[in-house]
Structure formats: C-alpha cells, structure tokens
Design a protein around this motif. Structure first.
Motif, PDB file in Angstrom:
ATOM      1  N   THR A 148     -22.221 -27.604   9.047  1.00  0.00           N
ATOM      2  CA  THR A 148     -22.206 -28.160   8.677  1.00  0.00           C
ATOM      3  C   THR A 148     -23.735 -27.617   7.972  1.00  0.00           C
ATOM      4  O   THR A 148     -24.208 -27.002   6.206  1.00  0.00           O
ATOM      5  CB  THR A 148     -23.776 -29.525   9.607  1.00  0.00           C
ATOM      6  N   SER A 151     -21.506 -23.852  10.992  1.00  0.00           N
ATOM      7  CA  SER A 151     -21.076 -23.621  12.589  1.00  0.00           C
ATOM      8  C   SER A 151     -19.367 -23.608  12.673  1.00  0.00           C
ATOM      9  O   SER A 151     -18.763 -23.824  13.451  1.00  0.00           O
ATOM     10  CB  SER A 151     -20.730 -25.413  12.577  1.00  0.00           C
ATOM     11  N   TYR A 283     -33.117 -26.890   6.033  1.00  0.00           N
ATOM     12  CA  TYR A 283     -33.633 -27.349   7.250  1.00  0.00           C
ATOM     13  C   TYR A 283     -34.349 -28.316   7.066  1.00  0.00           C
ATOM     14  O   TYR A 283     -34.750 -29.380   7.925  1.00  0.00           O
ATOM     15  CB  TYR A 283     -34.708 -25.919   7.928  1.00  0.00           C
ATOM     16  N   ASP A 398     -28.049 -18.165   9.801  1.00  0.00           N
ATOM     17  CA  ASP A 398     -27.011 -18.791   8.721  1.00  0.00           C
ATOM     18  C   ASP A 398     -27.014 -18.407   6.970  1.00  0.00           C
ATOM     19  O   ASP A 398     -26.426 -19.114   7.055  1.00  0.00           O
ATOM     20  CB  ASP A 398     -26.881 -20.238   9.223  1.00  0.00           C
TER      21      ASP A 398
HETATM   22  N1  GLN Z   1     -26.595 -23.365  12.793  1.00  0.00           N
HETATM   23  C1  GLN Z   1     -26.658 -24.351  11.775  1.00  0.00           C
HETATM   24  C2  GLN Z   1     -28.240 -25.677  12.297  1.00  0.00           C
HETATM   25  O1  GLN Z   1     -28.569 -24.881  13.360  1.00  0.00           O
HETATM   26  C3  GLN Z   1     -25.914 -24.846  11.379  1.00  0.00           C
HETATM   27  C4  GLN Z   1     -25.453 -26.250  11.998  1.00  0.00           C
HETATM   28  C5  GLN Z   1     -23.602 -26.717  11.233  1.00  0.00           C
HETATM   29  O2  GLN Z   1     -23.305 -26.085  10.316  1.00  0.00           O
HETATM   30  N2  GLN Z   1     -23.397 -27.796  12.355  1.00  0.00           N
HETATM   31  O3  GLN Z   1     -28.163 -26.345  11.543  1.00  0.00           O
END
Ligand code: GLN
Length: 446
Positions: A148, A151, A283, A398
C-alpha cells in the motif's frame, strides 16, 4: 521439504501464522499423480507458496494479524488464490504481517513478531514481513504480499529477496482485505527475478469481481528478461539520494548504476519536486480510506465479538476497543478526523490535490526516461524495538516507496549489496503497466 524447513527454522523466524499441512499434502499427492502423464503442467506446477494473511483463503484461517479476526475462516478465495490453484501451486500456509498491513516492521502483528533471517535481532520489515522472511529463510520459494505504501518492497529489501508491487489494476484486489483501496496491490516475493516474473504472470489480469482491475493485455513477463539494457534511459531522482539516506545505501545505488552503465544504459539525475509531500499525503489518504474500510469490523459480521456488552452500541465499542491494536486505532482516528465535515477540504481534499502533483512528477520524468532507479529504503533493517515507540520515525522509513503507490506505477526491490551483514535493496520504478522493463533492468543484476 517446505514443512521440514519450517519445522527447523520457524520457531526462530516466526514467519507463519497458520499452516495448512494436511491439505497441502493432499494437493501434492494429487499433483504427483499427474507427473508422468501427458496432462499439461504449468511452470509453477507443484511449487510451494506462502500467502500473506490479509488475502482470503477459503476455509483457511485469515486473520490480517488482528485479534478482531482471530478465528475468521473465509467462505471464498481471493482471485489471486484461485489463480494459484489453476497454476497448480501448493499453498503451505498464511504469513505474518503488521495488523491490517499497517506498519513497517511486523511489530504491529497482534500475534507474534517475525525476525529477520539474516540477523534475528533485526526486523524483517513490513507489513509483508512474514512473506519476505519466509522466502529469505528458505521456508518457501514463493510468497504473496501486499503493498500500500511499500509493504512488499521494503521487507524484500530488508530480507535480501525480490519483491514487486505491480501497477495499480494489474492484479485483482478481490479477496484482499482492504486497507487503502486506491493504493493496495498484491504482488510476488521470490528469490530471483525470473521466479518473480512467473508468479506475476500467474496472478495478473482483468477480474470482473474487481472494478479497478485493468483491462490491459498481460504480456509475457519472462520473455522480457533478455539481459539487454543497452540504450536504456535511467532517471535517478536527487530527492532519493539526499538527506536521511545512509552513506552505504547511497554507495550501493551508485555501484548498481555503474553496472547498468557498463551494460550500455545511460543515467541522469532528475527531480521529483513534490516528493517532500508524499509522506503526509500518504498518511492522510491511506488513513482516511482505512477508517472507512475498517468500519465493517463491528463484532456482528466477522471474527471477534466482545462477550461483555449489553447494548448494540456497547457491542461495537467493546469489540473494536478489544479487537484492534494501537496502530490501527491511531489510523482510524486520523482518518475519521481528516474526513469529518469542516476538516475535509483542509486535509483530505488537499491531500488528493497533492497526490495529483506527485503523480504528475512521475509522468514528467517518464516522458524522457524508461525507468527511475533509487534505493528502496534509506537504511538497512533496524533493530526490533528500536522504532516501535515513535510512529513518526517508523513512518519515515517508507519515504522512498510511498510515492510509487500514490502514482500507481510499478516498482521492484532487488538485492544490491550489504551493509554490516544486512541486505540492501535497489528500487526500480517503471511506467504504468510496464513491469516488463522493470524486470528487464532488475534481471541485469543476476
Ligand atoms: N508502512 C506503511 C504503512 O504503515 C505501508 C504499509 C503497506 O504498504 N501496507 O502504512
């Protein structure tokens, strides 16, 4: 063989949440009976595979590593799982992750912490940490993860394996428990690029059950692995090698670029000027979508139901309070706030506009270049416990993978060196639906 290896190492690595041994042995027996017959067998025939625990598997516990789904047995398969059955792979079990895919270290799992097979004190990355660790530890040669905001690529990088996030729409999301629907994609994690291409081939394509799956041709990805990168134009964003990126990480990327240059590719520095907004945009948008997607876990329809409630409202409240972990609650609160009337324009709408600008940055670069190359993460795997108490430090990890999801383009992480005995990953980003070129460049390192 997979189960033997799991027995040997998984009490240390802790990659698997659920094993499906009886059924797997049954499937293997049926496949054995086909060997030596002239029934056509695909290239993944008989291959053991592990599946991230947010991809639903019929009558096989699917928890998203959350207490709220602790005993949830789905009644159907995700489309990708149906594809795996068609390809005659053998599902070994379900892999640990951060709860509902929210996290970068697997420390947010409601059940166990997966350890990095290269150094058991380090995190495997996340949220598909179990998927990457299981491949790195030799428990399975193939696994599926979801990405997402990084990940698949970030844990692949931390564990020294190959992980690809496909173009948004390339792979059906039907049966992937939604985190942020406009960003989520399922993708393959493997030991090498060729295996990765085979697995992507098997799971790709239009699906009437997912209206966001794309009606585009699925090329033969393996055929793209020609080893030829002559004349290829590579862009290296200066924002990806700047502040916050470890010197050894930077050096490994520059070394990789030298390899590509020696093979006849050319590279130039470019700018993705809106990169600095990617983290906050991500976010806001991902948490907004998550707050809506996770509304369905109410104690009535799936999984856990709090036993101590008198009214329906209490049932909702208690179930969610007891079932969700801290990080999930934090995101639901942030998302609910960003979407609430009065704040919607200032946060959610603004973030959507920033997303458009970030996407446009990529489009501009891809007018002149074939791929974008940079590190997958600013640092190698960090120590378990090091970042868990400070969500912001965790989120910053990220920063190099998130823009790719916002733009919807494909990205891969391939191993490109080591720092203090820990693997580093090179990220190769391609144009929409051009996984073939991404694979071609990645393959040049093997
Ligand atoms: N680490 C990122 C988050 O916590 C990405 C997570 C993901 O790609 N599912 O949202």
């Amino acid at each position: 063989e997979s189960y033997k290896r799991i027995q040997e190492v998984d009490d240390k690595v802790q990659a698997f949440l659920t094993l499906d041994e009886e059924r797997a042995r049954e499937t293997a027996k049926n496949l054995d009976a086909k060997i030596g017959t002239d029934v056509s067998k695909g290239l993944l025939f008989g291959m053991p595979i592990g599946v991230k625990d947010n991809i639903v598997t019929k009558e096989l516990r699917t928890t998203c590593a959350s207490k709220i789904l602790e005993n949830f047995d789905p009644i159907y398969n995700a489309t990708v799982v149906d594809h795996l059955h068609k390809a005659e792979t053998i599902t070994i079990g379900k892999l640990n992750m951060d709860e509902f895919a929210m996290g970068s270290s697997n420390e947010n799992s409601g059940f166990q912490k997966t350890h990095n097979p290269w150094n058991l004190e380090k995190v495997p990355g996340g949220s598909s940490g179990g998927s990457a660790a299981a491949v790195a530890a030799g428990e399975v040669p193939f696994s599926l993860g979801s990405d997402t905001g990084g990940s698949i690529r970030q844990p692949a990088s931390f564990c020294g394996v190959v992980g690809l996030k496909p173009t948004y729409g390339r792979v059906s999301r039907f049966g992937l428990v939604a985190f942020a629907s406009s960003l989520d994609q399922i993708g393959p994690i493997t030991r090498n690029v060729e295996d990765n291409a085979y697995l992507l081939q098997a799971i790709s394509g239009l699906d009437p059950m997912d209206s966001t799956s794309a009606n585009v041709e699925v090329p033969n990805f393996v055929q793209a692995l020609t080893g030829d990168v002559k004349g290829l134009k590579i862009a290296v964003p200066k924002e990806y090698l700047g502040e916050g990126v470890d010197e050894e990480v930077r050096q490994s990327v520059l070394d990789s670029l030298k390899v590509l240059e020696s093979l006849g590719a050319v590279w130039e520095e470019v700018s993705l000027p809106h990169s600095k907004y990617a983290l906050s945009t991500y976010y806001l948008l991902s948490s907004s979508e998550a707050s809506a997607n996770l509304a369905r876990f109410d104690g009535v329809r799936y999984g856990y139901r709090s036993p101590n409630s008198e009214t329906l409202m209490d049932l909702y409240k208690n179930t969610r309070a007891e079932g969700f972990g801290d990080e999930v609650k934090r995101r639901i609160m942030l998302g609910t706030f960003a979407l609430s009337s009065g704040y919607y324009d200032a946060y959610y709408k603004k973030a959507q506009k920033a997303r458009t600008l970030i996407k446009k940055d990529f489009e501009d670069v891809f007018e002149k270049y074939d791929v974008i190359v940079g590190p997958t993460t600013p640092t190698p795997a960090f120590t378990i416990g090091e970042k868990i108490s400070d969500p912001l430090t965790m989120y910053i990890n990220d920063i190099l993978t998130i823009p790719v999801n916002l733009a919807g383009v494909p990205g891969i992480s391939v191993p490109c060196g080591f720092s203090n005995g820990l693997p580093l990953g090179l990220q190769i980003i391609g144009k929409h639906f051009d996984e073939s070129t991404v694979y071609r460049v990645a393959h040049a390192f093997e």
